[in-house]
Structures are given as structure tokens and as C-alpha cells.
Design an enzyme around this catalytic site. Sequence first.
Site, PDB file in Angstrom:
ATOM      1  N   HIS A 160       0.647  -1.237  -0.133  1.00  0.00           N
ATOM      2  CA  HIS A 160       0.166  -0.202   0.231  1.00  0.00           C
ATOM      3  C   HIS A 160       0.571   1.397   0.092  1.00  0.00           C
ATOM      4  CE1 HIS A 160      -3.071  -2.778   1.016  1.00  0.00           C
ATOM      5  NE2 HIS A 160      -4.193  -1.801   0.549  1.00  0.00           N
ATOM      6  N   LYS A 164      -0.401   4.626   4.817  1.00  0.00           N
ATOM      7  CA  LYS A 164      -1.285   3.629   5.737  1.00  0.00           C
ATOM      8  C   LYS A 164      -0.866   3.220   6.994  1.00  0.00           C
ATOM      9  CE  LYS A 164      -3.721  -0.335   5.156  1.00  0.00           C
ATOM     10  NZ  LYS A 164      -4.812   0.223   5.866  1.00  0.00           N
TER      11      LYS A 164
HETATM   12  N1  LIG Z   1     -12.831  -1.239   3.228  1.00  0.00           N
HETATM   13  C1  LIG Z   1     -12.158  -0.910   2.463  1.00  0.00           C
HETATM   14  O1  LIG Z   1     -12.018  -1.090   1.436  1.00  0.00           O
HETATM   15  C2  LIG Z   1     -11.750  -0.001   2.361  1.00  0.00           C
HETATM   16  C3  LIG Z   1     -10.793   0.739   3.817  1.00  0.00           C
HETATM   17  N2  LIG Z   1      -9.691   1.888   4.035  1.00  0.00           N
HETATM   18  C4  LIG Z   1     -10.087   2.068   5.010  1.00  0.00           C
HETATM   19  O2  LIG Z   1     -10.011   3.732   5.559  1.00  0.00           O
HETATM   20  C5  LIG Z   1      -9.534   4.063   6.610  1.00  0.00           C
HETATM   21  C6  LIG Z   1      -9.555   5.949   5.769  1.00  0.00           C
HETATM   22  O3  LIG Z   1      -8.360   5.534   4.519  1.00  0.00           O
HETATM   23  P1  LIG Z   1      -8.253   6.130   3.747  1.00  0.00           P
HETATM   24  O4  LIG Z   1      -9.147   7.520   3.737  1.00  0.00           O
HETATM   25  O5  LIG Z   1      -7.247   6.227   3.170  1.00  0.00           O
HETATM   26  O6  LIG Z   1      -7.367   7.963   5.793  1.00  0.00           O
HETATM   27  P2  LIG Z   1      -7.661   9.351   5.675  1.00  0.00           P
HETATM   28  O7  LIG Z   1      -6.080   9.439   6.708  1.00  0.00           O
HETATM   29  O8  LIG Z   1      -6.884  10.073   3.926  1.00  0.00           O
HETATM   30  O9  LIG Z   1      -8.712   9.615   6.103  1.00  0.00           O
HETATM   31  C7  LIG Z   1      -9.619   9.351   6.999  1.00  0.00           C
HETATM   32  C8  LIG Z   1     -10.131  10.498   7.639  1.00  0.00           C
HETATM   33  O10 LIG Z   1     -11.414  10.458   8.416  1.00  0.00           O
HETATM   34  C9  LIG Z   1     -11.335  11.536   9.204  1.00  0.00           C
HETATM   35  N3  LIG Z   1     -10.890  11.258  10.711  1.00  0.00           N
HETATM   36  C10 LIG Z   1     -10.602  10.563  11.563  1.00  0.00           C
HETATM   37  N4  LIG Z   1     -11.073  10.517  12.739  1.00  0.00           N
HETATM   38  C11 LIG Z   1     -12.033  11.606  12.859  1.00  0.00           C
HETATM   39  C12 LIG Z   1     -13.099  11.685  13.432  1.00  0.00           C
HETATM   40  N5  LIG Z   1     -13.002  11.549  14.989  1.00  0.00           N
HETATM   41  N6  LIG Z   1     -13.963  12.828  12.950  1.00  0.00           N
HETATM   42  C13 LIG Z   1     -13.759  12.984  11.820  1.00  0.00           C
HETATM   43  N7  LIG Z   1     -13.405  12.785  11.024  1.00  0.00           N
HETATM   44  C14 LIG Z   1     -11.836  11.509  11.135  1.00  0.00           C
HETATM   45  C15 LIG Z   1      -9.010  12.062   9.607  1.00  0.00           C
HETATM   46  O11 LIG Z   1      -9.219  13.105   9.536  1.00  0.00           O
HETATM   47  P3  LIG Z   1      -7.347  13.678  10.449  1.00  0.00           P
HETATM   48  O12 LIG Z   1      -6.904  14.044   9.090  1.00  0.00           O
HETATM   49  O13 LIG Z   1      -7.622  15.155  11.164  1.00  0.00           O
HETATM   50  O14 LIG Z   1      -7.344  12.619  11.741  1.00  0.00           O
HETATM   51  C16 LIG Z   1      -9.218  11.329   7.576  1.00  0.00           C
HETATM   52  O15 LIG Z   1      -9.883  13.453   6.540  1.00  0.00           O
HETATM   53  C17 LIG Z   1      -7.968   3.427   6.916  1.00  0.00           C
HETATM   54  O16 LIG Z   1      -8.305   2.338   8.540  1.00  0.00           O
HETATM   55  C18 LIG Z   1      -8.217   2.431   5.641  1.00  0.00           C
HETATM   56  O17 LIG Z   1      -7.323   1.192   5.766  1.00  0.00           O
HETATM   57  C19 LIG Z   1      -9.404   2.190   2.526  1.00  0.00           C
HETATM   58  C20 LIG Z   1      -9.714   2.387   1.583  1.00  0.00           C
HETATM   59  C21 LIG Z   1     -10.793   0.635   0.955  1.00  0.00           C
HETATM   60  O1  LIG Z   2      -5.629   2.139   3.632  1.00  0.00           O
HETATM   61  C1  LIG Z   2      -5.308   2.361   2.278  1.00  0.00           C
HETATM   62  O2  LIG Z   2      -5.347   2.861   1.469  1.00  0.00           O
HETATM   63  C2  LIG Z   2      -6.975   0.880   2.393  1.00  0.00           C
HETATM   64  N1  LIG Z   2      -6.951   0.229   3.168  1.00  0.00           N
HETATM   65  C3  LIG Z   2      -8.104  -1.121   3.163  1.00  0.00           C
HETATM   66  C4  LIG Z   2      -6.512  -2.342   4.379  1.00  0.00           C
HETATM   67  O3  LIG Z   2      -6.262  -2.549   5.089  1.00  0.00           O
HETATM   68  O4  LIG Z   2      -7.289  -3.741   3.209  1.00  0.00           O
HETATM   69  C5  LIG Z   2      -7.996  -1.644   1.422  1.00  0.00           C
HETATM   70  C6  LIG Z   2      -7.247  -1.401   0.433  1.00  0.00           C
HETATM   71  O5  LIG Z   2      -6.381  -2.358   0.542  1.00  0.00           O
HETATM   72  C7  LIG Z   2      -6.857   0.028   0.687  1.00  0.00           C
END
Ligand SMILES: NC(=O)C1=CN([C@@H]2O[C@H](COP(=O)(O)OP(=O)(O)OC[C@H]3O[C@@H](n4cnc5c(N)ncnc54)[C@H](OP(=O)(O)O)[C@@H]3O)[C@@H](O)[C@H]2O)C=CC1
Ligand SMILES: O=C(O)C1=N[C@H](C(=O)O)C[C@H](O)C1
Length: 273
Positions: A160, A164
Site C-alpha cells: 500500500h 497507510k
Molecule cells: N474497507 C475498504 O475497502 C477500505 C478501507 N480503507 C480504510 O479506510 C480508512 C481511511 O482510509 P483513508 O481514506 O486512506 O485515510 P485518510 O487518513 O485519508 O482519511 C481518514 C479521514 O477520517 C478523518 N477522521 C479521523 N477521525 C475522525 C473523527 N473522529 N471525526 C471525523 N473525522 C475523522 C481523518 O481526519 P484527520 O486527518 O484529521 O485525522 C481523515 O480525514 C483506513 O482505515 C483504511 O485502511 C481504505 C480504503 C478501502
Molecule cells: O488504507 C488503504 O488505502 C486501504 N485499506 C484497506 C486495507 O487495509 O486492506 C483496503 C485497501 O487495500 C486500501
Amino acid sequence: MSEHDMKLVVVGAAGRMGQTIIRVIQQTPGVKLHAAVERETSAFIGKDAGELAGAGFVGVPVTSDPLEAFLHADGVIDFSSPASTVNFAGLAAQARIVHVIGTTGCSEADEEKILAAARHARVVKSGNMSLGVNLLGVLAEQAARALPASGWDIEVLEMHHKHKVDAPSGTALLLGEAAAKGRGIALKEHSVRVRDGHTGAREAGTIGFATLRGGSVIGEHSVILAGEGELVTLSHSAQDRSIFARGAVAAALWAHPQKPGFYTMLDVLGLNH
Ligand SMILES: NC(=O)C1=CN([C@@H]2O[C@H](COP(=O)(O)OP(=O)(O)OC[C@H]3O[C@@H](n4cnc5c(N)ncnc54)[C@H](OP(=O)(O)O)[C@@H]3O)[C@@H](O)[C@H]2O)C=CC1
Ligand SMILES: O=C(O)C1=N[C@H](C(=O)O)C[C@H](O)C1
């Protein structure tokens, strides 16, 4: 847009996934953006959520008040952080709405709290919301069942982007769980998550994990089944974050008429046999 559209809140709205989800909601019939939530300290509070996501003006300002945001909503899409997801799960349960959780890196204690919230909310949670990865999980389970543990070693490899924060990825763990299910074993008791130094020879029947981080890689996953003189590699390559966002919006629509409970993408996709 119609008054019958499912009203969705996006939490973590300014994040990589939050912005992608807002764009996908704007393109998907049957759903509309009801609210967008970020932390109180976020520089985006008060800004238009559509403009923030590059989807044009939508008239929904980013708020830091999840309670108010959830009040008249039908569902929440949550790709944020483990601590905030546990908090949002409690609020979604109080509001008796759908909670789609993509957040990874949750501890066992976090998972228990989310399960408790699922007594009142309709929770869909998966380490990966894409169709392709969930199919890969089914294939990994079948392969692990077909190939004997005595002669075939299973390793899960993932890469990734450099931002991450959790490892192994939620997807790697999903794939490991699928392989363990195929083998009829508990992953927790058979996984090797780190190797360093003089490790000794590989223990038969274990499932190993290897993690790579760097650059802007969206998500690469392989399940490698290694036998004597041959390798079987099952893999998935994510080329666009919209695959996760489309899956999450489909999960919200699927969960809307369901009973309260804990569901996964296998339920949503009809792959849970
Ligand atoms: N299941 C799936 O298919 C996938 C899962 N993911 C997962 O999703 C999560 C997010 O990934 P990603 O978008 O890349 O991460 P980012 O860090 O880009 O986004 C997370 C966002 O959530 C915000 N946030 C955190 N805590 C709070 C809160 N208490 N209230 C409001 N907003 C909050 C963060 O703000 P701040 O920056 O201020 O902390 C940030 O803007 C990860 O755990 C990732 O592994 C990602 C892609 C696919
Ligand atoms: O953090 C990410 O970006 C992603 N998180 C998920 C994971 O932990 O598997 C899904 C995807 O691979 C992207």
C-alpha cells in the site's frame, strides 16, 4: 434526486476515501449526501463537501457534529480511524441507522464494541469493499481447502501507499481468514505476522503475512500457495479507490431494508455460502 433517496452521512469526509465516496454518491441513483463530518480541528469545517471532493457545489457544509448529522439520516459511510469508528458505531446504534464500516486496524476490543452496536444498527463491515477482493477471498478459501497443508504453505503479501498506518492491511487479514477457513483452522492461532532475524524453518500449517509500504500504491494483494516445485498465486490489484466507494454505497443500499445485525460484503454480494 427524489425524496425517497437514502440519506447518507460521510464521516472522515476530507480523507482519501471520504472524498471518493462523496463523488460516488453524487453519481449513484437512489442515494443522496445528507451530511459530511470531519474532526472539530479540521480546516474543512464549513466548506462545501461537494467542492471539497471535486464534485461541484452540493449545498452540504462539512460539520464536526456527528450527533446532529446522524439524527435524520438513513445511513453512515465510515472510512475514518478505529477510535472514531467505535464512537460512530454507538451513535449509529442510537439513531437505529445503517453503518457501513471500511475502517481497518480495529483491535479486538473495538470489534466487540462494534458487534454490540450491531444489536441496534445495521452494520456492514469489511476490510475491503470491492467485488474483486471478495471474490479473491472465496477463491483463496477454495484453494486452501483443496491443497493439503502438509505440502502447501500459504503466504499473504500486500503493498500500500506510504500514508497507510495499519499492518497487515484489513484485506490481507480478510484473505488470511478465508484461507484459514478453507483449512479449517483459526487464523489467530496459526498466523505469522512478522519475521526478523534467525527465525528457524517455516512451521507447517502456518499462514504468513508480508507487508510493503511505499509511494501511492492503492492496494496490491496476493495469496501465494507454495508447494514443492510449484506456486499458485491468486492476486488482486486496485487501480482506483472508487471500487471501494462503489462497494460501500451498494452496501448501504443493501443494508437499508435489513434487520439490525452485523453483516459483511459477502452478504451484500451474495457470496456467503
Ligand atoms: N474497507 C475498504 O475497502 C477500505 C478501507 N480503507 C480504510 O479506510 C480508512 C481511511 O482510509 P483513508 O481514506 O486512506 O485515510 P485518510 O487518513 O485519508 O482519511 C481518514 C479521514 O477520517 C478523518 N477522521 C479521523 N477521525 C475522525 C473523527 N473522529 N471525526 C471525523 N473525522 C475523522 C481523518 O481526519 P484527520 O486527518 O484529521 O485525522 C481523515 O480525514 C483506513 O482505515 C483504511 O485502511 C481504505 C480504503 C478501502
Ligand atoms: O488504507 C488503504 O488505502 C486501504 N485499506 C484497506 C486495507 O487495509 O486492506 C483496503 C485497501 O487495500 C486500501
